[in-house]
Design a protein around this motif. Structure first.
Motif, PDB file in Angstrom:
ATOM      1  N   ALA A   1       2.128   4.684   1.190  1.00 19.01           N
ATOM      2  CA  ALA A   1       1.435   5.573   1.772  1.00 19.01           C
ATOM      3  C   ALA A   1       2.479   7.128   1.429  1.00 19.01           C
ATOM      4  O   ALA A   1       4.104   7.020   0.795  1.00 19.01           O
ATOM      5  CB  ALA A   1       2.328   5.123   3.281  1.00 19.01           C
ATOM      6  N   ARG A   2       2.188   7.991   2.383  1.00 17.21           N
ATOM      7  CA  ARG A   2       2.475   9.291   2.421  1.00 17.21           C
ATOM      8  C   ARG A   2       3.983   9.374   3.133  1.00 17.21           C
ATOM      9  O   ARG A   2       4.013   8.114   3.877  1.00 17.21           O
ATOM     10  CB  ARG A   2       1.708  10.457   3.100  1.00 17.21           C
ATOM     11  CG  ARG A   2       1.605  11.457   2.667  1.00 17.21           C
ATOM     12  CD  ARG A   2       0.176  12.559   3.133  1.00 17.21           C
ATOM     13  NE  ARG A   2      -1.231  12.167   2.977  1.00 17.21           N
ATOM     14  CZ  ARG A   2      -1.123  12.974   1.625  1.00 17.21           C
ATOM     15  NH1 ARG A   2      -0.151  13.806   1.213  1.00 17.21           N
ATOM     16  NH2 ARG A   2      -2.019  12.020   0.767  1.00 17.21           N
TER      17      ARG A   2
ATOM     18  N   GLU B   1      -4.470  11.972   4.970  1.00 15.60           N
ATOM     19  CA  GLU B   1      -4.517  10.205   5.193  1.00 15.60           C
ATOM     20  C   GLU B   1      -3.680   9.906   4.563  1.00 15.60           C
ATOM     21  O   GLU B   1      -2.571  10.140   3.728  1.00 15.60           O
ATOM     22  CB  GLU B   1      -5.432   9.940   4.059  1.00 15.60           C
ATOM     23  CG  GLU B   1      -5.628   8.757   4.035  1.00 15.60           C
ATOM     24  CD  GLU B   1      -7.495   7.691   3.014  1.00 15.60           C
ATOM     25  OE1 GLU B   1      -7.691   8.540   2.494  1.00 15.60           O
ATOM     26  OE2 GLU B   1      -7.449   6.437   3.974  1.00 15.60           O
TER      27      GLU B   1
ATOM     28  N   ARG C   1     -10.387   0.742   4.874  1.00 19.58           N
ATOM     29  CA  ARG C   1      -9.770   1.495   5.214  1.00 19.58           C
ATOM     30  C   ARG C   1      -9.389   0.845   6.807  1.00 19.58           C
ATOM     31  O   ARG C   1      -8.163   0.793   7.280  1.00 19.58           O
ATOM     32  CB  ARG C   1      -9.940   2.578   5.896  1.00 19.58           C
ATOM     33  CG  ARG C   1     -10.105   3.131   4.335  1.00 19.58           C
ATOM     34  CD  ARG C   1     -10.248   4.851   4.483  1.00 19.58           C
ATOM     35  NE  ARG C   1      -9.501   5.717   2.813  1.00 19.58           N
ATOM     36  CZ  ARG C   1     -10.424   5.160   1.822  1.00 19.58           C
ATOM     37  NH1 ARG C   1     -11.373   4.508   1.624  1.00 19.58           N
ATOM     38  NH2 ARG C   1     -10.265   6.125   1.024  1.00 19.58           N
TER      39      ARG C   1
ATOM     40  N   MET D   1       1.134  -1.185  -0.019  1.00 16.99           N
ATOM     41  CA  MET D   1      -0.092  -0.004  -0.054  1.00 16.99           C
ATOM     42  C   MET D   1       1.227   1.209  -0.340  1.00 16.99           C
ATOM     43  O   MET D   1       1.495   1.376   0.570  1.00 16.99           O
ATOM     44  CB  MET D   1      -0.883  -0.185   1.461  1.00 16.99           C
ATOM     45  CG  MET D   1      -2.207   1.375   1.209  1.00 16.99           C
ATOM     46  SD  MET D   1      -3.069   1.435   0.141  1.00 16.99           S
ATOM     47  CE  MET D   1      -4.539   0.451   0.299  1.00 16.99           C
TER      48      MET D   1
ATOM     49  N   HIS E   1       3.170   2.321  11.121  1.00 15.92           N
ATOM     50  CA  HIS E   1       2.969   3.668  10.834  1.00 15.92           C
ATOM     51  C   HIS E   1       3.663   4.412  12.058  1.00 15.92           C
ATOM     52  O   HIS E   1       4.026   5.614  11.828  1.00 15.92           O
ATOM     53  CB  HIS E   1       2.265   3.795  11.080  1.00 15.92           C
ATOM     54  CG  HIS E   1       0.910   3.610   8.728  1.00 15.92           C
ATOM     55  ND1 HIS E   1       0.538   3.702   8.520  1.00 15.92           N
ATOM     56  CD2 HIS E   1       1.920   2.874   8.559  1.00 15.92           C
ATOM     57  CE1 HIS E   1       0.193   2.637   7.251  1.00 15.92           C
ATOM     58  NE2 HIS E   1       1.512   2.750   7.095  1.00 15.92           N
TER      59      HIS E   1
ATOM     60  N   ASN F   1      -2.382   6.419   4.007  1.00 18.50           N
ATOM     61  CA  ASN F   1      -2.434   5.581   3.181  1.00 18.50           C
ATOM     62  C   ASN F   1      -2.785   5.995   1.861  1.00 18.50           C
ATOM     63  O   ASN F   1      -4.254   6.623   1.610  1.00 18.50           O
ATOM     64  CB  ASN F   1      -3.211   4.600   3.515  1.00 18.50           C
ATOM     65  CG  ASN F   1      -2.175   3.476   3.904  1.00 18.50           C
ATOM     66  OD1 ASN F   1      -1.485   3.322   4.519  1.00 18.50           O
ATOM     67  ND2 ASN F   1      -3.358   2.531   4.986  1.00 18.50           N
TER      68      ASN F   1
ATOM     69  N   ARG G   1      -6.274   8.358   9.522  1.00 22.48           N
ATOM     70  CA  ARG G   1      -6.794   6.887   9.107  1.00 22.48           C
ATOM     71  C   ARG G   1      -8.325   7.219   8.156  1.00 22.48           C
ATOM     72  O   ARG G   1      -8.341   5.775   7.476  1.00 22.48           O
ATOM     73  CB  ARG G   1      -6.763   6.494  10.206  1.00 22.48           C
ATOM     74  CG  ARG G   1      -5.716   5.863  11.000  1.00 22.48           C
ATOM     75  CD  ARG G   1      -5.597   4.444  11.507  1.00 22.48           C
ATOM     76  NE  ARG G   1      -6.181   5.062  12.527  1.00 22.48           N
ATOM     77  CZ  ARG G   1      -7.325   3.818  13.496  1.00 22.48           C
ATOM     78  NH1 ARG G   1      -6.916   2.881  12.656  1.00 22.48           N
ATOM     79  NH2 ARG G   1      -8.149   4.055  14.304  1.00 22.48           N
TER      80      ARG G   1
ATOM     81  N   ARG H   1     -10.921  -1.499  -0.715  1.00 25.28           N
ATOM     82  CA  ARG H   1     -10.610   0.248  -0.707  1.00 25.28           C
ATOM     83  C   ARG H   1     -10.448   0.815  -1.855  1.00 25.28           C
ATOM     84  O   ARG H   1     -11.154   1.398  -2.475  1.00 25.28           O
ATOM     85  CB  ARG H   1      -9.371   0.307   0.246  1.00 25.28           C
ATOM     86  CG  ARG H   1      -9.650   1.499   0.159  1.00 25.28           C
ATOM     87  CD  ARG H   1      -7.854   1.963   0.564  1.00 25.28           C
ATOM     88  NE  ARG H   1      -7.835   3.314   0.017  1.00 25.28           N
ATOM     89  CZ  ARG H   1      -7.166   4.308   0.517  1.00 25.28           C
ATOM     90  NH1 ARG H   1      -6.620   4.701   1.669  1.00 25.28           N
ATOM     91  NH2 ARG H   1      -6.781   5.515  -0.062  1.00 25.28           N
TER      92      ARG H   1
ATOM     93  N   TYR I   1      -7.388  -3.816   1.030  1.00 27.20           N
ATOM     94  CA  TYR I   1      -6.686  -2.398  -0.285  1.00 27.20           C
ATOM     95  C   TYR I   1      -7.960  -2.665  -0.926  1.00 27.20           C
ATOM     96  O   TYR I   1      -7.973  -1.765  -1.894  1.00 27.20           O
ATOM     97  CB  TYR I   1      -5.021  -3.001  -0.490  1.00 27.20           C
ATOM     98  CG  TYR I   1      -3.821  -3.462   0.702  1.00 27.20           C
ATOM     99  CD1 TYR I   1      -4.344  -2.891   1.398  1.00 27.20           C
ATOM    100  CD2 TYR I   1      -2.874  -3.723  -0.119  1.00 27.20           C
ATOM    101  CE1 TYR I   1      -3.503  -2.663   2.872  1.00 27.20           C
ATOM    102  CE2 TYR I   1      -1.615  -4.033   0.746  1.00 27.20           C
ATOM    103  CZ  TYR I   1      -1.822  -3.012   2.282  1.00 27.20           C
ATOM    104  OH  TYR I   1      -0.571  -3.139   2.898  1.00 27.20           O
TER     105      TYR I   1
ATOM    106  N   GLU J   1      -0.863  -2.662  11.406  1.00 23.56           N
ATOM    107  CA  GLU J   1      -0.089  -1.773  10.438  1.00 23.56           C
ATOM    108  C   GLU J   1      -0.140  -0.383  11.200  1.00 23.56           C
ATOM    109  O   GLU J   1       0.774   0.885  10.719  1.00 23.56           O
ATOM    110  CB  GLU J   1      -1.063  -1.262   9.302  1.00 23.56           C
ATOM    111  CG  GLU J   1      -1.002   0.206   7.864  1.00 23.56           C
ATOM    112  CD  GLU J   1      -2.332   0.073   6.932  1.00 23.56           C
ATOM    113  OE1 GLU J   1      -3.159   0.167   7.526  1.00 23.56           O
ATOM    114  OE2 GLU J   1      -1.720  -0.357   6.169  1.00 23.56           O
TER     115      GLU J   1
END
Ligand code: FAD
Ligand code: SF4
Length: 472
Positions: A16-17, A28, A94, A14, A330, A30, A190, A122, A119, A326
């Motif tokens: 992610a930022r 967000e 999510r 996934m 994170h 993810n 999230r 989503r 995933y 997760e």
């Protein structure tokens, strides 16, 4: 594509930022899969003739069917299949702990990585929202009126199911915005509130009415709903949002919050926006107590408000943490400091009554307790201080007695949660219950599963002519 070819495809990550950016941002984390990557991940599914994954889904999504359409690039049909079983897929895609649900039963997980079902859910949910995917039209009106208490995942899911069956559904929500924990607890980074809003709007399009700022137990009682207000059945889904406190010295100091109060101020009341009207202490150094999702949300939120360090204090080890893997991962990337095997003894204040530190003691793991987890045992002489100006307690919640006190004929268990039979009906005829108010603090998908299962039972109850007015 052959199974051999499918087996060669690796599980997709996934995106992610960047952690440096997100440690100071409420956007967000993810980012979601691209079309190409979603198709590739879907192609990993073996399309088992007897798919085990579905047994792990409390709302019984036809996983292999929606994944099959996705693998073939038919997003529209994949969305139709998903929305048939799940009215809130952007939310569950999510925040559902899929690793403990469907993905834990996926056959591909036996010798490698399971299919990333969450995933994919989503991805399809987001595609459907962007392309105006809608749930099937409701059945013709039945003439039955149903009241739902609380607009968290249990209440929203039951509302969608009952509206689709043609019942006239009204949700009564105590807060000014629907969503329950989805809006007041789980932070924007999230679960963006816009996703919740759009999925709630989907229910409104099905005919669900939502009355906010109405407290059942105060504005109306359950009996008022069944008599003066003319409802034929009620579903109680008011959650279990009353904070539990540790009961250690110093909890009355300035700078001590329950996680629910802190998160409600920041999320629902938008205190993360410095120009907003809701006051919240912006921690310089935060200590958050607990090891679940709520504690993770509290500590990651503190970090985003500027806490340096933002420390999580948990009395067991990392292995015993109930939070989603997760989230822990994170949080680590974002620079949260973890103090494992650490028990808070007291909150220490300065001479003006403000928090200055959390006094803690080191623990070691002893014998397993009733939950099967090894219980922490204090190490004598190991006391130390965690400097902080804000302490957030996130050690659990329990049932709020406001509603149940005004409904004395509702049978409760010894912890104050509502007792139900196998159909979700309480001791009061026509009154059903589900979600955290029955289970105690659990998960979004279990609450949704309760909403779906109980709605089916309520539909049977209403159609069998068992409404209170018909019984008279
Ligand atoms: P709730 O979501 O609590 O909703 C109940 C609603 O009823 C609320 O809106 C409340 O205002 C309303 N209400 C209460 N009393 C009344 C009344 N008297 N009259 C009218 N309305 C009333 N689970 C996961 O699966 N994944 C996660 O990542 C996750 N993270 C979490 C993070 C936090 C901070 C918290 C607190 C919980 C988290 N959970 C998570 C747990 C999950 O959110 C809950 O199990 C779930 O929301 C329970 O759903 P519910 O519908 O039973 O109740
Ligand atoms: Fe696909 Fe795994 Fe479900 Fe089999 S168990 S259908 S491989 S997701």
């Amino acid at each position: 594509m052959t199974n051999k070819e499918r087996m060669k495809i690796q599980r997709q990550a996934m995106p992610a930022r960047e952690s440096v950016e997100r440690a100071h941002s409420f956007r967000e984390v993810n980012l979601g899969l691209t079309e190409h990557v979603a198709i590739l991940e879907a192609q990993r599914c073996l399309l088992c003739p007897d798919p085990k994954c579905i047994n792990g889904c409390p709302v019984s999504i036809e996983i292999s069917e929606f994944v099959r359409h996705l693998a073939g690039g038919d997003f529209k049909t994949a969305a139709d299949v998903l929305l048939r079983d799940n009215a809130l897929p952007g939310i569950s895609g999510r925040v559902c702990p899929q690793e403990k649900q469907c993905e834990s039963l996926c056959v591909r997980g036996k010798c490698g990585d399971s299919v990333a079902i969450g995933y994919l859910e989503r991805f399809v949910a987001d595609w459907a929202r962007e392309h105006h995917g809608e749930m099937a039209a409701p059945a013709p009106p039945t003439g039955h009126k149903v009241a739902i208490v609380g607009s968290g995942p249990a209440g929203l899911t039951a509302a969608g199911e009952l509206a689709r069956k043609g019942h006239d559904v009204t949700i009564f929500e105590a807060l000014h915005e629907p969503g329950g924990v989805l809006v007041y607890g789980i932070p924007e980074f999230r679960l963006p509130k816009e996703i919740v809003r759009q999925e709630v709007d989907g229910l409104r399009k099905l005919g669900v009415k939502i009355e906010c700022n109405v407290i059942i137990g105060r504005t109306y009682t359950i009996d008022d709903l069944l008599t003066e207000e003319g409802f034929h059945a009620v579903f109680i889904a008011n959650g279990a949002g009353l904070p539990v406190w540790l009961g250690i010295p110093g909890e009355n100091l300035k700078g001590v919050y329950s996680a629910n109060e802190f998160l409600t101020r920041v999320n629902l009341m938008r205190a993360y926006n410095p120009e907003g009207e809701t006051p919240v202490l912006r921690p310089k150094m935060a200590a958050v107590i607990g090891g679940g999702n709520t504690a993770m949300d509290g500590v990651r939120t503190s970090k985003r408000l500027g806490a340096e360090p933002a420390t999580l204090v948990y009395r067991r080890s990392r292995k015993e943490m109930p939070a989603r893997i997760e989230e822990v991962h994170h949080a680590e990337e974002e620079g949260v400091v973890f103090q494992f095997l650490t028990n808070p003894l007291a909150i220490l204040g300065d001479d003006k009554g403000w928090v200055r530190a959390l006094l803690c003691q080191r623990m070691e793991l002893g014998e397993p307790d009733a939950s099967g987890r090894r219980s922490p045992v204090p190490i004598p002489g190991s006391e130390f201080e965690v400097p902080c100006d804000v302490v957030i307690e996130a050690i659990g919640t329990r049932a709020n007695p406001l509603l149940t006190h005004t409904t004395p004929d509702l049978k409760l268990n010894r912890k104050g949660y509502i007792e139900i039979d196998e159909n979700g009906m309480t001791s009061k005829p026509g009154v059903f219950a589900g979600g955290d108010i029955v289970r105690g603090a659990a998960t979004v998908i279990l609450a949704m599963g309760d909403g779906k299962k109980t709605a089916a039972a309520m539909d049977r109850y209403l159609r069998n002519g068992q409404t209170p007015s018909e019984r008279k």
